[in-house]
Design a protein around this motif. Sequence first.
Motif, PDB file in Angstrom:
ATOM      1  N   LEU A   5     -36.388 -26.611 -35.079  1.00  0.00           N
ATOM      2  CA  LEU A   5     -35.913 -27.172 -33.807  1.00  0.00           C
ATOM      3  C   LEU A   5     -36.795 -26.666 -32.671  1.00  0.00           C
ATOM      4  CD1 LEU A   5     -32.024 -26.988 -34.103  1.00  0.00           C
ATOM      5  CD2 LEU A   5     -33.535 -28.942 -34.461  1.00  0.00           C
ATOM      6  N   THR A   6     -37.057 -27.536 -31.690  1.00  0.00           N
ATOM      7  CA  THR A   6     -37.963 -27.204 -30.584  1.00  0.00           C
ATOM      8  C   THR A   6     -37.296 -27.476 -29.245  1.00  0.00           C
ATOM      9  OG1 THR A   6     -38.854 -29.420 -30.389  1.00  0.00           O
ATOM     10  CG2 THR A   6     -39.913 -27.966 -31.988  1.00  0.00           C
ATOM     11  N   MET A   7     -37.965 -27.036 -28.199  1.00  0.00           N
ATOM     12  CA  MET A   7     -37.489 -27.336 -26.846  1.00  0.00           C
ATOM     13  C   MET A   7     -37.504 -28.835 -26.579  1.00  0.00           C
ATOM     14  SD  MET A   7     -38.744 -24.593 -24.037  1.00  0.00           S
ATOM     15  CE  MET A   7     -37.649 -24.707 -22.620  1.00  0.00           C
ATOM     16  N   ALA A   8     -38.386 -29.538 -27.241  1.00  0.00           N
ATOM     17  CA  ALA A   8     -38.398 -31.000 -27.094  1.00  0.00           C
ATOM     18  C   ALA A   8     -37.109 -31.587 -27.655  1.00  0.00           C
ATOM     19  CB  ALA A   8     -39.617 -31.592 -27.800  1.00  0.00           C
ATOM     20  N   ASP A   9     -36.612 -30.992 -28.760  1.00  0.00           N
ATOM     21  CA  ASP A   9     -35.333 -31.446 -29.310  1.00  0.00           C
ATOM     22  C   ASP A   9     -34.196 -31.164 -28.336  1.00  0.00           C
ATOM     23  OD1 ASP A   9     -36.448 -32.323 -31.709  1.00  0.00           O
ATOM     24  OD2 ASP A   9     -36.319 -30.326 -32.598  1.00  0.00           O
TER      25      ASP A   9
ATOM     26  N   MET B  99     -33.783 -22.094 -25.817  1.00  0.00           N
ATOM     27  CA  MET B  99     -33.899 -21.878 -27.253  1.00  0.00           C
ATOM     28  C   MET B  99     -33.148 -20.596 -27.599  1.00  0.00           C
ATOM     29  SD  MET B  99     -35.603 -24.499 -27.992  1.00  0.00           S
ATOM     30  CE  MET B  99     -35.911 -24.246 -29.739  1.00  0.00           C
ATOM     31  N   VAL B 100     -32.324 -20.646 -28.622  1.00  0.00           N
ATOM     32  CA  VAL B 100     -31.513 -19.479 -28.990  1.00  0.00           C
ATOM     33  C   VAL B 100     -32.425 -18.275 -29.180  1.00  0.00           C
ATOM     34  CG1 VAL B 100     -29.917 -18.513 -30.676  1.00  0.00           C
ATOM     35  CG2 VAL B 100     -29.806 -20.950 -30.091  1.00  0.00           C
TER      36      VAL B 100
ATOM     37  N   ARG C 189     -34.458 -31.007 -25.123  1.00  0.00           N
ATOM     38  CA  ARG C 189     -34.551 -31.968 -24.028  1.00  0.00           C
ATOM     39  C   ARG C 189     -34.035 -33.343 -24.453  1.00  0.00           C
ATOM     40  NH1 ARG C 189     -39.370 -33.114 -19.788  1.00  0.00           N
ATOM     41  NH2 ARG C 189     -37.953 -34.126 -18.347  1.00  0.00           N
TER      42      ARG C 189
ATOM     43  N   PHE D  89     -31.313 -24.349 -30.428  1.00  0.00           N
ATOM     44  CA  PHE D  89     -31.187 -24.502 -28.989  1.00  0.00           C
ATOM     45  C   PHE D  89     -29.718 -24.522 -28.614  1.00  0.00           C
ATOM     46  CE2 PHE D  89     -31.733 -28.922 -30.531  1.00  0.00           C
ATOM     47  CZ  PHE D  89     -30.586 -29.519 -30.045  1.00  0.00           C
TER      48      PHE D  89
ATOM     49  N   PRO E 123     -27.944 -25.607 -41.781  1.00  0.00           N
ATOM     50  CA  PRO E 123     -27.949 -26.015 -40.371  1.00  0.00           C
ATOM     51  C   PRO E 123     -26.558 -26.005 -39.738  1.00  0.00           C
ATOM     52  CG  PRO E 123     -28.267 -27.922 -41.794  1.00  0.00           C
ATOM     53  CD  PRO E 123     -28.302 -26.717 -42.682  1.00  0.00           C
TER      54      PRO E 123
END
Lengths: 386, 842
Positions: free
Chosen positions: A256-260, A330-331, A262, A349, A221
């Motif tokens: 990892l998500t878009m929620a992360d 997101m990358v 945000r 992200f 990571p």
Amino acid sequence: MSAPNKSYDPVEVEALKPEAVERAREDALEAIAGAGDLEALHEVRIAHAGDRSPLALANREIGALPPKARADAGKRVGRARGEVNKALATRLAELEAERDERVLVEEAVDVTLPARRAPLGARHPLTTLMERIEDVFVAMGYEVAEGPEAEAEWFNFDALNIAPDHPARSEHDTFFLHAPGAGAEGAEGAADAADGPGSGVVLRTHTSPVQIRSLLDREPPVYVVCPGRVFRTDELDATHTPVFHQVELLAVDEGLTMADLRGTLDHMVGALFGADIRTRLRPNYFPFTEPSAEMDMVCYVCRGDSVGNPDRPCRTCSSEGWIELGGCGMVNPRVLTACGVDPERYSGFAFGFGIERMLMFRHNVEDMRDMVEGDVRFTRPFGTEI
Amino acid sequence: MRAPLSWLREYVDLPAGTTGREVAAKLIAAGLEVETVERVGADLTGPLVVGRVLGIEELTEFKKPIRYCSVDVGPAGAESGEPQRIICGARNFVVGDLVVVALPGAVLPGGFAISSRKTYGRVSEGMICSAAELGMGDDHSGIIVLPPGHEPGDDAIDLLELRDEILDIAVTPDRGYCLSLRGLARETATAHDLPLRDPALLDVPVPNEDGHPVRVEDRAACGRFTARVVTGVRPDAITPVWMRRRLEKAGMRAVSLPVDITNYVMLELGTPLHAYDRDRLEGGIGVRRAREGEELVTLDGVKRALHPEDLLITDARGPIGLAGVMGGEETEVLAPERDPETDEWRGTTTIVVEAAHFAPIVIARTARRHGLVTEASKRWERGVDPEATAAAAQRAVDLLVGLAGGTADPGVTHVGVLGVPRTVLLPADHPDRVAGVAYGRETVARSLQRVGCDVYGTDELTVTVPSWRPDLTDPNDLAEEVIRLEGYENLPSTLPRPPAGRGLTPRQRLHRRVGRALAGAGFVEAPCYPFLGTAALDALGLEADDPRRRTVTLVNPLSEEEPHLRTTLLPGLLAALRRNEGRGNHDTALFETGLVFLPGGDETAAPRLPVDHRPDADAIASLDAALPHQPRRVAAVLAGLRDPAGWWGPGRPADWADAVETARLVAREAGAVIEVVADRHAPWHPGRCAAIRVTVDGGTLVVGHAGELHPRVIGALGLPDRTCALELDLDLLQRASEGPVRAPGVPNFPPATRDVALVVDASVPAARVEEALREGAGDLLESLRLFDVYTGEQVGEGRKSLAWALRFRAPDRTLTAEETAAAHEAAVAAAAERTGAVVRGA
């Protein structure tokens, strides 16, 4: 000094008679009470408690008394000397207090006199604001990553999914560098400038190349924050500057998500503007992120109350209720691929924003030029932290 | 892209009361950047009607010719529809023309109220309007003359579409289809969950052999080419008001009917078209790359030398257009002209309509090479719907027939094959994994269908993307469509857990520490631009071969005066110092930390590496080898008073010693031991310049200089007298760091102090005397302080006296007088031996 006279055994010694001791005591106490200042008291001490004072002399004669009388005489003389010494100490304290009182009053000054005897320095608010943001992320476990300002086009564009003919590339208003040894006389026309002069080196147009370098340098990571100076060919005016500052963030990890994204934005905005400040994402386009978003935060001054409320206009958000912070998303898996990170396993992200803009709305700076001219009147009030 | 709301409503049945702001809010949430919503005609009220000029009385008694007109305004006229009598200063109309009349009671933009009033000795019952007076742009050339087809008394507010709202949208490079009303209407329909009337759904004829001949040589660059012909076009046909108004609102100027029609179709469908005058073409149309030496005069009248990669449209003679960018002058449709003898209109009567599809990269490069960004090239670069070419051609043909009286020629040319729809494989849960939201397959499929995709499959979806979305190529592109339709605002907020971090690096900490220390010492940070001109280096008095003159140069500097990147921080800081002086900020001390750009001379061009895999270490090294060396420097400048004056007494001017001491301060923060030696180095005063040296890996390096600036430099730059400066390489200083501090012992045995004044030759540096004293005194010396420097008669010409306070202490005992004396004498002896020092008065 006279020694006790063992061969002589008088029945009485004049100085040790009770009346004499009592008189010496009273004389001493009277003199002490009458001493008007510290000098007078000093004289009194010599006269009544010094080596040659009546009580001291009497004390010396005690040995001359018959053994039976010694205890009584010693007790009387001792008590009298004790009283005198105590009175002396008390009077001394009184006189010292009086003197202190007087002297300290005489020494009083005007404490409102300004006395800045050392020059006043300050750090630039752009620097300290970037550090403040860095600190928010360092506290979360992120590393601060840096990179060169003159950067290879591959890092600045290609690896970020901005191919040579991508319209976004020309939108970047890039400063190109001459190939080494070309010199100024080799300057090509403006049309060719868009294609680059062949050196393959530009002044970085964003701090995103540092993200690429971070991904190449580290194994996931990866959690980095990338602050720095960036360059675009804009003339300096009230709202533009060719040299400005960005802070970008990159997180690449499993799941990892878009929620992360945000949540991380919410955390940063909370740390910088107050815990209850909401964020908003709006769809947008950046080649290096997909999905991409523009991020806004609720105006931390009016909290949206100025929207449609002409009686309470808000200068900070122009009564929009929202303040635009920057871009995020997101990358793009293509970016991960270019850096050798497996997009099937990892996602990430990123977001970035301009520090000048944030300084403008966070501290009511009205003109971009104030931030670049180095006028000490602008910088000094910001001190060393922001 | 400017989109009038009235035009959008043609394709989407928005509820009657929907405002531009409401539509904008929906579009913003869907990811379109609506920059402004412009309300036009909001402050306009009628009556505003069509009038026919019945008679003109020329009034000649005034300074300028004035017309008193009788105008039929139909039933709108006062009292049972009488003609109105109106004064008019314009002269661009004749009896019988249709004009626009504002009648008494009307209010024009800007609050201009129209009333019946006496002027030029007549009663004027209203006003004949120009375009500018109605807020339709800045055309003041005369009053509006309407084309035929309208009746006196018709409401001109509706006719001219004067009341409208215009959405100005900044279209991102991935959304090329939104550079058309069709695309924006699609987004509007999707955002409102309403059906779309697709203007590209037109019946098009089957291609045949009878059309205008077309030969495409470069099929990769030009995938399609449709040519249609319209004959019998009337040169006198003029653009109808509604089309003119839409073009104007969209930000384009009306030119001539055929050109306006191609522009209109481009705005409507997004496909750039070109119209050729067939009578000016020679032979068939070709599409090929340019040949060496070819030239073309484009529509803007510029003669352009063509590049072998430019894509051209040709006829038998040669190039007639830069494909997708701009047409050529020789074959453009002619502006209509009236023959002065026959009074007949002359102009283009037969038109060839080109609707093609070009590769984005080819057009982008051509446009950039020629510095020619056009409405067409902008669209090609961002992607045009390849399936819309035939419809676009048909639309143009229909308009030429309907508005210009032309006849569609039965010949239809079509080169190229129908494209194969593109499909993307998408795991049904991919959008869920990107968003962190459980949408489910049904939602994913429905959202994709709403943007025009066909979706098959259950766990692994096969998604056929619509032809107008060339940007949808990867699973993440489709995920974005799902997430934006489901609403970015509905995304939850969660926090990832990064691995525990290590905080800032030593270099980063040093950078901060130096900034804090300098601010604490009274310096104000002033980050400066890195741009540099030769004049600034000349002002510093640098020799011709000074390495700081070897610069990196910008291809496209903002100012030709400053084309280089800085090799020293001083020019920027000194300019800032002078700016402060000029603004009355005296006694200023400034600093900056930043990168300088030092070419090594052996840089190679950076290669363009592939992006489909990680470059290997050698490849990355080849990129870094292209970059100039970019060390981090710190510099500071100071002028005026260092210690302020005040009621406590006079101030103290800044001098060379402050600069050197500041260098020591920075070095202390870096944990580096420095050596200060006299040096001669531009731009410093040759007698007041210190080189700062450190030892790194056993070698001695100069990390920078400090001192007072050369008087010539001060004069050349207009700086305050005695301005001082320093500049140090922070990266080198960091390398010289001694590492973590080793705590010294703090013994409690009493110290013994001895003072000594040593007379030495004036040229002997105090640092050398100090070094000799230290080494001579040995371990018992705790500290040593220079407390006086004296020159004068008592010590003799060319000599100076240095008075030192030496402090001795042993860690384990009280020193005896003999021990102290011995150490003291040893110190003096060492100084005498090494520097010729003589004890003063001895």
